[in-house]
Design a protein around this motif. Structure first.
Motif, short mmCIF file in Angstrom:
data_model
loop_
_atom_site.label_atom_id
_atom_site.label_comp_id
_atom_site.label_asym_id
_atom_site.label_seq_id
_atom_site.Cartn_x
_atom_site.Cartn_y
_atom_site.Cartn_z
N CYS A 17 0.83 -1.21 0.00
CA CYS A 17 0.00 0.00 0.00
C CYS A 17 0.87 1.26 0.00
O CYS A 17 0.61 2.20 -0.75
N ARG A 18 1.89 1.26 0.84
CA ARG A 18 2.78 2.43 0.90
C ARG A 18 3.50 2.65 -0.43
O ARG A 18 3.68 3.79 -0.86
N GLN A 19 3.92 1.57 -1.06
CA GLN A 19 4.59 1.69 -2.36
C GLN A 19 3.65 2.30 -3.40
O GLN A 19 4.04 3.19 -4.15
N HIS A 20 2.41 1.82 -3.44
CA HIS A 20 1.44 2.36 -4.40
C HIS A 20 1.13 3.83 -4.11
O HIS A 20 1.03 4.63 -5.05
N ILE A 21 1.00 4.18 -2.87
CA ILE A 21 0.74 5.58 -2.51
C ILE A 21 1.91 6.46 -2.93
O ILE A 21 1.72 7.53 -3.51
N ALA A 22 3.13 6.02 -2.67
CA ALA A 22 4.32 6.78 -3.06
C ALA A 22 4.38 6.98 -4.57
O ALA A 22 4.72 8.06 -5.05
N GLU A 23 4.04 5.93 -5.32
CA GLU A 23 4.04 6.04 -6.79
C GLU A 23 2.99 7.04 -7.27
O GLU A 23 3.26 7.83 -8.17
N ARG A 24 1.83 7.02 -6.67
CA ARG A 24 0.76 7.96 -7.06
C ARG A 24 1.14 9.40 -6.73
O ARG A 24 0.86 10.31 -7.50
N LYS A 26 4.21 10.59 -6.63
CA LYS A 26 5.21 10.98 -7.63
C LYS A 26 4.53 11.34 -8.95
O LYS A 26 4.90 12.32 -9.60
N GLU A 27 3.55 10.55 -9.36
CA GLU A 27 2.82 10.84 -10.59
C GLU A 27 2.10 12.18 -10.50
O GLU A 27 2.13 12.97 -11.43
N ASP A 29 2.82 14.74 -8.50
CA ASP A 29 3.79 15.83 -8.47
C ASP A 29 4.41 16.05 -9.85
O ASP A 29 4.78 17.16 -10.20
N ALA A 30 4.53 14.99 -10.63
CA ALA A 30 5.13 15.12 -11.96
C ALA A 30 4.24 15.94 -12.89
O ALA A 30 4.71 16.46 -13.90
N GLU A 31 2.97 16.06 -12.57
CA GLU A 31 2.05 16.82 -13.41
C GLU A 31 2.35 18.31 -13.37
O GLU A 31 2.01 19.04 -14.28
N PHE A 32 2.97 18.78 -12.31
CA PHE A 32 3.25 20.21 -12.17
C PHE A 32 4.70 20.49 -12.53
O PHE A 32 5.61 19.86 -12.00
N VAL A 33 4.92 21.43 -13.41
CA VAL A 33 6.26 21.90 -13.73
C VAL A 33 6.63 23.00 -12.75
O VAL A 33 7.75 23.08 -12.26
N PHE A 34 5.66 23.85 -12.45
CA PHE A 34 5.88 24.92 -11.47
C PHE A 34 4.60 25.15 -10.70
O PHE A 34 3.53 24.69 -11.09
N TRP A 35 4.75 25.81 -9.58
CA TRP A 35 3.61 26.20 -8.76
C TRP A 35 3.46 27.71 -8.84
O TRP A 35 4.43 28.43 -9.04
#
Length: 88
Positions: A17-24, A26-27, A29-35
């Motif tokens: 569960c923790r691995q899947h949450i960490a992957e999600r 990351k995905e 966060d990867a959607e944002f180039v900047f805030w």
């Protein structure tokens, strides 16, 4: 009638569960180039005044002003915030 028994290793299940949450995360966060400033406030759970009073003027804090609006590179800003909090 058929009886089925399933044994689940709780420790292994939590690990997966923790691995899947960490992957999600990351995905996501990867959607944002900047805030922008609104996203910075949301991500830090801080008001704009608190941000300015604590880390905004730290020379290590990555920020760029485009026109009248501040932008923050997502990865670098996240890394800075994690380091800043560890030092605080």
């Amino acid at each position: 009638m058929i009886d089925i028994t399933v044994n689940v290793d709780r420790t292994e299940l939590l690990k997966l569960c923790r691995q899947h949450i960490a992957e999600r995360i990351k995905e996501f966060d990867a959607e944002f180039v900047f805030w922008d400033s609104a996203e910075l406030r949301r991500r830090t759970c801080m008001s704009w005044n608190t941000i300015q009073d604590t880390f905004f003027f730290d020379p290590r804090f990555p920020k760029r002003k485009v026109g009248g609006k501040w932008y923050y590179p997502a990865r670098e800003t996240r890394a800075f915030l994690e380091q800043w909090l560890a030092e605080y």
